[in-house]
Design an enzyme around this catalytic site. Structure first.
Site, short mmCIF file in Angstrom:
data_model
loop_
_atom_site.label_atom_id
_atom_site.label_comp_id
_atom_site.label_asym_id
_atom_site.label_seq_id
_atom_site.Cartn_x
_atom_site.Cartn_y
_atom_site.Cartn_z
N ASN A 147 0.81 -1.23 0.00
CA ASN A 147 0.00 0.00 0.00
C ASN A 147 0.84 1.27 0.00
O ASN A 147 0.40 2.32 -0.46
CB ASN A 147 -1.02 0.00 1.14
CG ASN A 147 -0.39 0.15 2.50
OD1 ASN A 147 0.78 -0.22 2.70
ND2 ASN A 147 -1.12 0.68 3.46
N LYS A 170 12.64 -7.19 1.25
CA LYS A 170 11.68 -7.99 0.50
C LYS A 170 10.40 -7.18 0.32
O LYS A 170 9.60 -7.03 1.24
CB LYS A 170 11.33 -9.30 1.24
CG LYS A 170 10.48 -10.22 0.36
CD LYS A 170 9.61 -11.17 1.11
CE LYS A 170 8.19 -10.69 1.34
NZ LYS A 170 7.38 -10.42 0.14
N GLY A 223 2.70 -4.89 7.74
CA GLY A 223 1.74 -5.72 7.01
C GLY A 223 0.59 -6.09 7.93
O GLY A 223 0.33 -5.39 8.93
N SER A 224 -0.06 -7.20 7.63
CA SER A 224 -1.24 -7.56 8.40
C SER A 224 -0.88 -8.09 9.79
O SER A 224 0.23 -8.58 10.02
CB SER A 224 -2.03 -8.64 7.66
OG SER A 224 -1.33 -9.87 7.73
N GLY A 228 2.08 -10.54 10.88
CA GLY A 228 2.97 -9.98 11.89
C GLY A 228 3.14 -10.91 13.09
O GLY A 228 4.24 -11.06 13.62
N GLU A 245 4.68 -3.23 12.40
CA GLU A 245 3.61 -2.24 12.21
C GLU A 245 2.48 -2.98 11.50
O GLU A 245 2.68 -3.47 10.39
CB GLU A 245 4.09 -1.07 11.33
CG GLU A 245 5.04 -0.13 12.01
CD GLU A 245 4.49 0.47 13.29
OE1 GLU A 245 3.26 0.51 13.48
OE2 GLU A 245 5.31 0.88 14.12
N CYS A 279 -3.05 1.93 6.41
CA CYS A 279 -3.18 1.42 7.79
C CYS A 279 -3.83 2.50 8.64
O CYS A 279 -4.46 2.22 9.64
CB CYS A 279 -1.83 1.11 8.40
SG CYS A 279 -0.82 0.13 7.37
N GLU A 380 -10.65 -4.90 10.53
CA GLU A 380 -10.05 -4.09 9.47
C GLU A 380 -10.58 -4.53 8.11
O GLU A 380 -10.57 -5.72 7.79
CB GLU A 380 -8.53 -4.24 9.50
CG GLU A 380 -7.85 -3.27 8.56
CD GLU A 380 -6.32 -3.28 8.66
OE1 GLU A 380 -5.73 -2.20 8.68
OE2 GLU A 380 -5.74 -4.37 8.73
C1 UN1 Z 1 0.30 3.29 6.03
O1 UN1 Z 1 -0.90 3.44 5.85
O2 UN1 Z 1 0.74 2.15 6.20
O3 UN1 Z 1 0.02 8.86 7.61
C2 UN1 Z 1 1.26 4.41 5.99
C3 UN1 Z 1 -0.20 8.44 6.48
C4 UN1 Z 1 0.97 8.20 5.55
C5 UN1 Z 1 1.58 6.88 5.82
C6 UN1 Z 1 0.60 5.75 5.90
N1 UN1 Z 1 1.94 9.25 5.74
O4 UN1 Z 1 -1.33 8.20 6.10
#
Ligand code: UN1
Length: 490
Positions: A147, A170, A223-224, A228, A245, A279, A380
């Protein structure tokens, strides 16, 4: 597309390849290598050899490469943004923003080359000097999502190299082109061979090989939550430092005294930007009952003109989602929402007319009367779906915000300073916005979340250095005699 190992595009053995598809058109745009454990071994050996010398290069000199990387990325910004939109789907304006995020990170982390502060502190003993320094860790493994195919990679790789590590990256199999472009940038600035290595392939194969490799000391993963957890379990068994994350279920709170027009703008931007596939995307709107009807009506009005299509078209506001599987997941959550009794006010369908038929498009969707504890409000979705939840007080709004397993980003729209300060204290998320949507993190602040979103580490900002360095405490005794701490000075 082949791996970038030790400064060369390498192919080992025959290997398998998979197609990379443009999510806006369904067209094949590249073939990418599905690497094996052997490719990972080769990359790790190269990175290990290079790291010894790289660690001895003074940090300000390492930083000079980052200044160059930032400069080249700036020169190529438009090209990089177009590649990004073609392989990931986000609209071109956002793609430019993402590339800019990488450029910002390059210059910011380059500055760290001349800071990277440790501490000097008094020793409890006379004629003894005490300090702490950040030491490189070694070879690090970076596993990044589709993403944000470039920004997230820069959050991890730039602090890693300025601190004296070498890395194996990767990228997600859906978005290898940005990694390929970054390899060209690394090559162009003459980054020493083996400092940056890119191995394409599936998580099960390449990711696992990286996590299990004895010479890879850190794994930084975005990632998910499901993947994770697996990364943490496997990494834990191998005593790796693992930085994670993961997911989010972010909410915007709209209080009765909010600027409703502004809240509508903030909600739409953070819910439908990147087609809801951040995310940090706003997935829930927690609204005070006194302004619920007004907010609903204004959201519906503002959603109408949103244009959907290929993100390369400057007039398009919402691009496709990444693939068919994502489309099906979103559609399944909309069904769940309906079954749970939520009221569908807009959207709720896969778009198939005309040019949209070849890509993966979902209509921006608004649900109201959503129960805070329903699956629609708790899980999610990673798509353009907003769930409106009604509350009667700030306390209830905060409880609803905190009721999910995730804790990445949250937001409150209110003009009441007392409410705002109470909220920023009590919202259990790693990022809090006041009078802005849930997206838009800047690179010089820590990025990450609480609870199911992370495991206590942060990307971005100086905090990222904590992931990629070991603290080393150094004591220098210049008294010429044996001095015993805790004994001789008591
Ligand atoms: C993400 O969605 O994994 O704050 C990153 C934000 C972006 C980064 C998002 N600067 O929405």
């Amino acid at each position: 597309m082949n791996n970038y190992i030790n400064g060369k595009w390498q192919e080992i053995g025959t290997g398998h390849y998979t197609a990379v598809l443009n999510p806006a058109t369904g067209e094949e745009i590249a073939q990418v290598r599905l690497s094996s454990t052997k490719d990972v071994d080769t990359a790790v050996s190269a990175a290990k050899r290079a790291q010894k010398e790289w660690a001895l290069v003074p940090a300000p000199k390492r930083a000079d490469y980052l200044y160059e990387i930032g400069r080249v990325m700036k020169e190529k910004k438009e090209h990089l943004a177009r590649v990004l939109t073609t392989e990931m789907g986000k609209v071109i304006e956002e793609a430019r923003g993402e590339v800019q995020e990488g450029i910002d990170m390059a210059f910011y982390m380059a500055g760290e080359g001349r800071r990277m502060f440790g501490e000097t502190v008094p020793s409890e003993l006379q004629d003894k000097f005490a300090m702490s320094v950040r030491a490189p860790i070694g070879v690090v493994g970076l596993i990044t999502p589709w993403n944000f195919p470039v920004a997230i990679a820069t959050w991890k790789s730039f602090p890693a190299i300025v601190a004296g590590n070498t890395f194996i990256w990767k990228p997600a199999t859906e978005t290898p082109l940005m990694a390929f472009e970054m390899a060209k940038v690394f090559d162009e600035v003459g980054l020493p061979k083996g400092v940056a290595n890119i191995v394409f392939g599936a998580g099960a194969e390449v990711g696992t090989a990286l996590i299990e490799h004895p010479d890879v000391r850190v794994i930084s993963f975005t990632g998910s939550t499901e993947t994770g957890r697996h990364v943490a379990e496997t990494g834990g068994r191998h005593l790796k430092k693992v930085s994670l994350e993961m997911g989010g279920k972010n909410a915007v709170i709209v209080m009765e005294d909010a600027d409703i027009e502004l809240a509508v703008e903030g909600i739409l931007w953070s819910a439908f930007g990147t087609a809801g596939q951040r995310c940090t995307a706003c997935s829930r709107v927690i609204v005070h009952k006194d302004v619920k009807a007004e907010l609903e009506q204004k959201l519906l009005k503002a959603m109408k003109p949103l244009t959907i299509g290929n993100g390369l078209d400057e007039s398009v506001k919402i691009g496709p989602v990444i693939n068919q599987k994502a489309l099906e997941k979103i559609a399944s959550y909309v069904e769940i929402g309906k079954q749970e009794g939520a009221k569908l006010l807009a959207g709720g369908e896969i778009l198939k007319e005309g040019v949209l038929s070849k890509g993966h498009y979902y209509a921006p969707t608004l649900f109201s009367d959503v129960r805070w504890d329903s699956r629609l409000a708790q899980e999610e979705i990673f798509g353009p779906v907003i769930s409106l939840i009604e509350v009667e007080s700030l306390e209830e709004a905060i409880d609803v915000n905190n009721s999910v397993v995730y804790g990445l980003s949250s937001s409150i729209f209110s003009k009441d300073i007392n409410k705002v300060f109470q909220a920023q204290r009590d919202l259990d998320t790693g990022i809090v916005y006041v009078n802005a949507g849930t997206t838009g993190a800047e690179i010089h602040l820590p990025f990450g979340g609480t609870k199911g979103t992370g495991n206590g580490h942060r990307d971005s900002g100086v905090a990222a250095l904590d992931v990629f360095t070991e603290w080393k405490s150094i004591y220098v005794d210049f008294s010429g005699k044996l001095q015993r701490a805790q004994i001789d000075n008591s």
